[in-house]
Design a protein around this motif. Sequence first.
Motif, short mmCIF file in Angstrom:
data_model
loop_
_atom_site.label_atom_id
_atom_site.label_comp_id
_atom_site.label_asym_id
_atom_site.label_seq_id
_atom_site.Cartn_x
_atom_site.Cartn_y
_atom_site.Cartn_z
N THR A 207 10.21 -0.29 -12.01
CA THR A 207 8.95 -0.36 -11.42
C THR A 207 8.51 1.14 -11.01
O THR A 207 7.23 1.25 -11.13
CB THR A 207 9.25 -1.08 -10.15
OG1 THR A 207 9.98 -2.18 -10.37
CG2 THR A 207 7.94 -1.36 -9.43
N GLU A 274 -1.30 -0.91 -5.46
CA GLU A 274 -1.03 -2.49 -5.71
C GLU A 274 -0.91 -3.05 -4.46
O GLU A 274 -0.16 -2.53 -3.56
CB GLU A 274 -0.11 -2.80 -6.84
CG GLU A 274 0.04 -4.13 -7.02
CD GLU A 274 1.02 -4.53 -8.09
OE1 GLU A 274 0.60 -5.07 -9.07
OE2 GLU A 274 2.25 -4.26 -7.77
N SER A 276 0.57 -6.66 -3.38
CA SER A 276 1.27 -7.87 -3.88
C SER A 276 1.58 -8.91 -2.59
O SER A 276 2.50 -8.89 -1.81
CB SER A 276 2.63 -7.42 -4.50
OG SER A 276 3.01 -8.75 -5.17
N LYS A 278 2.38 -12.03 -0.17
CA LYS A 278 3.35 -12.94 -0.20
C LYS A 278 2.65 -14.30 0.91
O LYS A 278 2.14 -13.76 1.95
CB LYS A 278 4.52 -12.69 0.10
CG LYS A 278 5.05 -11.43 -0.54
CD LYS A 278 5.27 -11.44 -2.08
CE LYS A 278 5.38 -10.31 -2.69
NZ LYS A 278 5.25 -10.41 -4.20
C1 AVI Z 1 1.67 -9.15 -11.85
N1 AVI Z 1 2.14 -9.15 -10.51
C2 AVI Z 1 2.19 -10.66 -10.17
C3 AVI Z 1 3.16 -8.30 -10.16
C4 AVI Z 1 3.68 -8.52 -8.67
O1 AVI Z 1 4.87 -8.85 -8.29
O2 AVI Z 1 2.74 -8.20 -7.93
C5 AVI Z 1 2.84 -7.25 -10.37
C6 AVI Z 1 4.23 -6.06 -10.05
N2 AVI Z 1 4.22 -4.95 -9.50
C7 AVI Z 1 5.35 -4.45 -9.63
N3 AVI Z 1 6.12 -5.32 -9.82
C8 AVI Z 1 5.51 -6.41 -10.47
#
Ligand code: AVI
Length: 314
Positions: A207, A274, A276, A278
């Motif tokens: 990662t 990013e 992500s 939840k």
């Molecule tokens: C594509 N997406 C759903 C992944 C996530 O878990 O958010 C992208 C990712 N980033 C780091 N690991 C995976």
Amino acid sequence: MTAAKHQPLPLTPMQTEVLGGLSRGDKHLPSKYFYDAAGARLFERICELPEYYPTRTELAILRTHLPTISKQLGPMRWLVEPGSGSGLKTRLLLEALDQPAGYVPIDISDAQLKAYAQDLRQGFPHLNVRPLSADFTADLQLPEGVKKPVIWFPGSTLGNFRPADAQAFLRRLSRWGGGAGELLLGVDLVKPVEVLEAAYNDTAGVTARFNLNLLRHLNHAAGCDFDLSQFRHEARWNPQIGAIQMFLISLGEQTVHVAGHAFALASQEAICTEYSHKYTPTQVEQLAHASGWSLRNMYSDPKNWFGVFHLECI
Ligand code: AVI
């Protein structure tokens, strides 16, 4: 003779986004640029890591519940997938569907889409594959004749949208094919922080490489001069927003350049790369409801780590 004036080159959309993100007080870089060819390969490796549970958990849910899901969807349905194919998951769904009318993968990368469609036709010679080259986050027109589609959005990609954008995106999906469609949505669920943080800080460092590859990609594609050795990866749970955030942390004071613009970074300054998000099942249901969808069914694993939500247009 007068000297020719030096005109700055117009910015590309990518450079404009990068400049915008680095100009903020809390610096950001757009996560959609993770996925150049190297990034896509790294993401495939992430999906196989022992700590990264989402892919295998969603697959297990599908293997268990696809017969039921397929029965509920009924025969002769069009399958529409924003994104050009989620590999094994899409193949399992296509195998489970009762005489699918056809399959429409949608992707902005025409080359990737064509290669994928070609590959799929070999495995499913009787399937009507109608690739659509488009930005699936913008308004788009499905091919003529695609009505009441079954939209397939697995992998918790929705979690990478900020919640307001997720809502706007789901609202757009509800209008595809004239509305009245159904949506199969894979969403990663809230769970203990240790499990979440381990999934994004794997011990093999894949990662971290995926995160740093964003800088390499931007160096090539947007004319930036990030020095990859001057950043480290970090991912942490942000309880205020219910999301894992990935960062690249500057290892010292440094200046980076993008299209002639200089950005100073302090030592330990973080660039967010990013989100992500939840969700709890209730939050997914609320988000869906606010975007024109109602819940038909939800399928999960024994630990309730991941949900496949079967939604229908309101
Ligand atoms: C594509 N997406 C759903 C992944 C996530 O878990 O958010 C992208 C990712 N980033 C780091 N690991 C995976």
